[in-house]
Design a protein around this motif. Structure first.
Motif, short mmCIF file in Angstrom:
data_model
loop_
_atom_site.label_atom_id
_atom_site.label_comp_id
_atom_site.label_asym_id
_atom_site.label_seq_id
_atom_site.Cartn_x
_atom_site.Cartn_y
_atom_site.Cartn_z
N GLU A 115 0.83 -1.21 0.00
CA GLU A 115 0.00 0.00 0.00
C GLU A 115 0.86 1.26 0.00
OE1 GLU A 115 -4.27 -0.02 1.81
OE2 GLU A 115 -2.90 -0.82 3.33
N GLU A 116 1.94 1.22 0.80
CA GLU A 116 2.83 2.37 0.87
C GLU A 116 3.54 2.61 -0.47
OE1 GLU A 116 5.51 1.64 4.08
OE2 GLU A 116 3.92 1.52 5.59
N GLN A 117 3.91 1.51 -1.13
CA GLN A 117 4.70 1.62 -2.35
C GLN A 117 3.86 1.77 -3.62
OE1 GLN A 117 7.08 -1.93 -2.09
NE2 GLN A 117 8.25 -1.19 -0.32
N GLU A 118 2.67 1.12 -3.63
CA GLU A 118 1.86 1.07 -4.84
C GLU A 118 0.53 1.80 -4.72
OE1 GLU A 118 1.39 -3.02 -6.10
OE2 GLU A 118 3.32 -3.56 -5.20
N GLY A 119 0.18 2.18 -3.50
CA GLY A 119 -1.08 2.87 -3.28
C GLY A 119 -2.27 1.94 -3.12
N LYS A 120 -2.03 0.63 -3.09
CA LYS A 120 -3.12 -0.33 -2.90
C LYS A 120 -2.55 -1.66 -2.38
CE LYS A 120 -2.93 -2.08 -7.64
NZ LYS A 120 -3.70 -2.38 -8.88
N LYS A 121 -3.42 -2.47 -1.80
CA LYS A 121 -3.00 -3.80 -1.35
C LYS A 121 -2.64 -4.67 -2.55
CE LYS A 121 -6.05 -4.10 2.71
NZ LYS A 121 -7.19 -4.87 3.31
N ASP A 122 -1.51 -5.34 -2.46
CA ASP A 122 -1.07 -6.23 -3.54
C ASP A 122 -0.80 -7.61 -2.95
OD1 ASP A 122 0.13 -7.63 -5.57
OD2 ASP A 122 1.52 -6.05 -6.14
N PRO A 123 -1.76 -8.54 -3.06
CA PRO A 123 -1.56 -9.89 -2.50
C PRO A 123 -0.32 -10.59 -3.04
CG PRO A 123 -3.87 -9.54 -3.06
CD PRO A 123 -3.12 -8.38 -3.62
N ALA A 124 0.01 -10.37 -4.30
CA ALA A 124 1.20 -11.01 -4.87
C ALA A 124 2.46 -10.51 -4.18
CB ALA A 124 1.27 -10.75 -6.37
N ALA A 125 2.51 -9.21 -3.91
CA ALA A 125 3.66 -8.65 -3.21
C ALA A 125 3.74 -9.16 -1.77
CB ALA A 125 3.59 -7.12 -3.22
N ALA A 126 2.59 -9.30 -1.13
CA ALA A 126 2.56 -9.82 0.24
C ALA A 126 3.04 -11.27 0.29
CB ALA A 126 1.15 -9.71 0.81
N LYS A 127 2.62 -12.07 -0.69
CA LYS A 127 3.07 -13.46 -0.77
C LYS A 127 4.58 -13.51 -0.98
CE LYS A 127 2.99 -17.58 -3.65
NZ LYS A 127 2.64 -18.12 -4.97
N ALA A 128 5.09 -12.68 -1.88
CA ALA A 128 6.53 -12.66 -2.15
C ALA A 128 7.31 -12.27 -0.89
CB ALA A 128 6.83 -11.69 -3.29
N PHE A 129 6.76 -11.33 -0.12
CA PHE A 129 7.41 -10.92 1.13
C PHE A 129 7.44 -12.08 2.13
CE2 PHE A 129 7.14 -8.73 5.33
CZ PHE A 129 8.40 -8.15 5.30
N LEU A 130 6.32 -12.80 2.26
CA LEU A 130 6.27 -13.96 3.15
C LEU A 130 7.27 -15.03 2.70
CD1 LEU A 130 4.99 -15.57 5.47
CD2 LEU A 130 3.14 -16.21 3.92
N GLU A 131 7.39 -15.24 1.40
CA GLU A 131 8.35 -16.21 0.88
C GLU A 131 9.78 -15.84 1.26
OE1 GLU A 131 6.31 -17.90 -3.23
OE2 GLU A 131 7.31 -15.94 -3.27
N GLU A 132 10.11 -14.55 1.15
CA GLU A 132 11.47 -14.10 1.50
C GLU A 132 11.78 -14.36 2.96
OE1 GLU A 132 13.16 -10.39 -0.29
OE2 GLU A 132 11.03 -10.04 -0.76
N VAL A 133 10.80 -14.08 3.83
CA VAL A 133 11.01 -14.34 5.26
C VAL A 133 11.16 -15.83 5.51
CG1 VAL A 133 10.00 -14.18 7.57
CG2 VAL A 133 9.78 -12.24 5.98
N HIS A 134 10.28 -16.61 4.89
CA HIS A 134 10.28 -18.06 5.16
C HIS A 134 11.58 -18.73 4.70
CE1 HIS A 134 8.50 -21.85 6.23
NE2 HIS A 134 8.84 -22.35 5.05
N GLN A 135 12.23 -18.19 3.72
CA GLN A 135 13.50 -18.76 3.27
C GLN A 135 14.56 -18.75 4.36
OE1 GLN A 135 14.56 -16.61 -0.28
NE2 GLN A 135 12.96 -17.57 -1.53
N ASN A 136 14.40 -17.87 5.34
CA ASN A 136 15.36 -17.78 6.45
C ASN A 136 14.91 -18.51 7.71
OD1 ASN A 136 17.21 -16.31 5.00
ND2 ASN A 136 16.62 -14.31 5.83
N VAL A 137 13.79 -19.23 7.62
CA VAL A 137 13.28 -19.92 8.81
C VAL A 137 14.13 -21.14 9.12
CG1 VAL A 137 11.35 -21.27 9.72
CG2 VAL A 137 10.93 -19.06 8.66
N GLU A 138 14.54 -21.23 10.37
CA GLU A 138 15.43 -22.31 10.83
C GLU A 138 14.67 -23.59 11.13
OE1 GLU A 138 19.61 -23.05 12.21
OE2 GLU A 138 18.55 -21.85 10.72
#
Length: 357
Positions: free
Chosen positions: A193-216
């Motif tokens: 929302e801050e970057q694109e002016g609206k909710k972007d589910p694809a961007a949110a999924k990509a963010f979750l994927e990036e975090v999960h890649q570092n999960v121990e």
């Protein structure tokens, strides 16, 4: 010689028959003694047992609350209460109750786990027609780091950095983990929302994927995940604020990082109608749930790091509970029905992240 052998055979058989008779008699006696446990609270029995099924994170607070409620009920009714307690990851606990664990009351991590009990016809559909819509505590999802925050963690975005080892539990078994995933996914939506002016589910999924890649590791419950962190696993843990506050109060050295955008956690408690009625515990179970909302109980919850649902108690304790600028609740994600469908269905976002899709 033959007579002697017969005697040797007869004596053990006689002893066996006597033992069987004693056991049968004892069994009947135990059944007779157990019968009053099925009577109603108002029947004047001197003792009764309340069966509690709770999620693991609430264990310490509940452990302090039970003797206080026991004293209050004794003074009010003259009746002594015993407790049978079970603490599991919230999803595991809900499935256990549906599967036949006859809890009179359930304290679970989230509304969607209560919905499982409603679906199984163990809890009535109007359970939210109570104070605070059935909720007894609140919290927020935060980040816990080693003392001094050696990795310089400031927000969820830092969990995506190379070399940062992250811990959170498995949302398949843990209600706490679903709050964690909801918080990260929601933070991704806020960023979009801050970057694109609206909710972007694809961007949110990509963010979750990036975090999960570092999960121990993925532990079965929030409490198990916290135990692993205390053992030395990982650099940062995504968890309930109350879990970290409770540990810090006991002298454990952690830093708490409150993300700018994070989710408000709300934890419900209900009478499990079918089992409470079966056990004759309706009055007792309702009294216990009502006690959890009293200022005394809410102060105890606050002592263990929970945010109070009582406005006056929260006002007393708000200095310990900062409100992040981008705090959002489950409705920002569309409510629990939408979250179950979008994130946790068989083809939902979370399972796509696990599968690398």
């Amino acid at each position: 010689m033959q007579t002697s052998q017969n005697k040797k055979k007869f004596i053990p058989l006689y002893v066996i028959l006597m033992l069987v008779l004693v056991c049968v008699t004892a069994g009947c006696s135990k059944q007779e003694q157990a019968q009053p446990e099925q009577a109603t609270v108002s029947s004047g029995d001197s003792s009764h047992t309340l069966v509690i099924g709770a999620y693991s994170v609430a264990k310490d607070a509940v452990g302090e609350l039970l003797p206080k409620f026991q004293e209050e009920w004794k003074a009010k009714t003259g009746q002594t209460i015993n407790f049978q307690e079970s603490y599991e990851a919230s999803g595991t606990q809900a499935r256990a109750i549906v599967g036949g664990f006859e809890a009179d009351v359930a304290l679970l991590a989230m509304e969607s786990d209560i919905d499982k009990l409603v679906k199984a016809k163990l809890v009535t559909t109007d359970w939210k027609q109570t104070p605070n819509a059935g909720m007894i505590t609140r919290s927020i999802v935060v980040l816990g780091t080693r003392a001094g925050n050696p990795k310089g963690i400031q927000d969820f975005q830092d969990l995506t950095k190379p070399g940062v080892k992250v811990l959170y539990p498995n949302p398949k078994t843990s209600g706490g983990a679903q709050w964690d995933i909801n918080a990260i996914y929601g933070a991704g939506l806020k960023l979009s929302e801050e970057q694109e002016g609206k909710k972007d589910p694809a961007a949110a999924k990509a963010f979750l994927e990036e975090v999960h890649q570092n999960v121990e590791s993925l532990d079965k419950s929030g409490r198990s995940s916290m135990a692993a962190f205390e053992y030395g696993v990982g650099d940062v843990i995504v968890t309930y604020e109350n879990e970290l506050l409770a540990r810090i109060a006991k002298g454990v050295k952690y830093d708490i990082v409150v993300p700018k955008n994070t989710i408000l956690i709300e934890n419900p408690a209900v009478v499990v109608d079918k089992y409470a009625d079966k056990h004759g515990n309706r009055e007792l179970a309702e009294a216990f749930i009502a006690y959890l909302r009293t200022p005394e109980a809410q102060r105890i919850f606050a002592k263990h790091g929970f945010r109070s649902v009582d406005p006056d108690v929260f006002a007393e304790t708000k200095a310990s509970f900062p409100t992040p600028a981008g705090l959002f609740d489950i409705n920002y994600l569309g409510g629990w029905d939408e979250v179950r469908n979008t994130l946790y269905s068989k083809r939902g976002v979370w399972y796509q992240v696990l599968a690398g899709l």
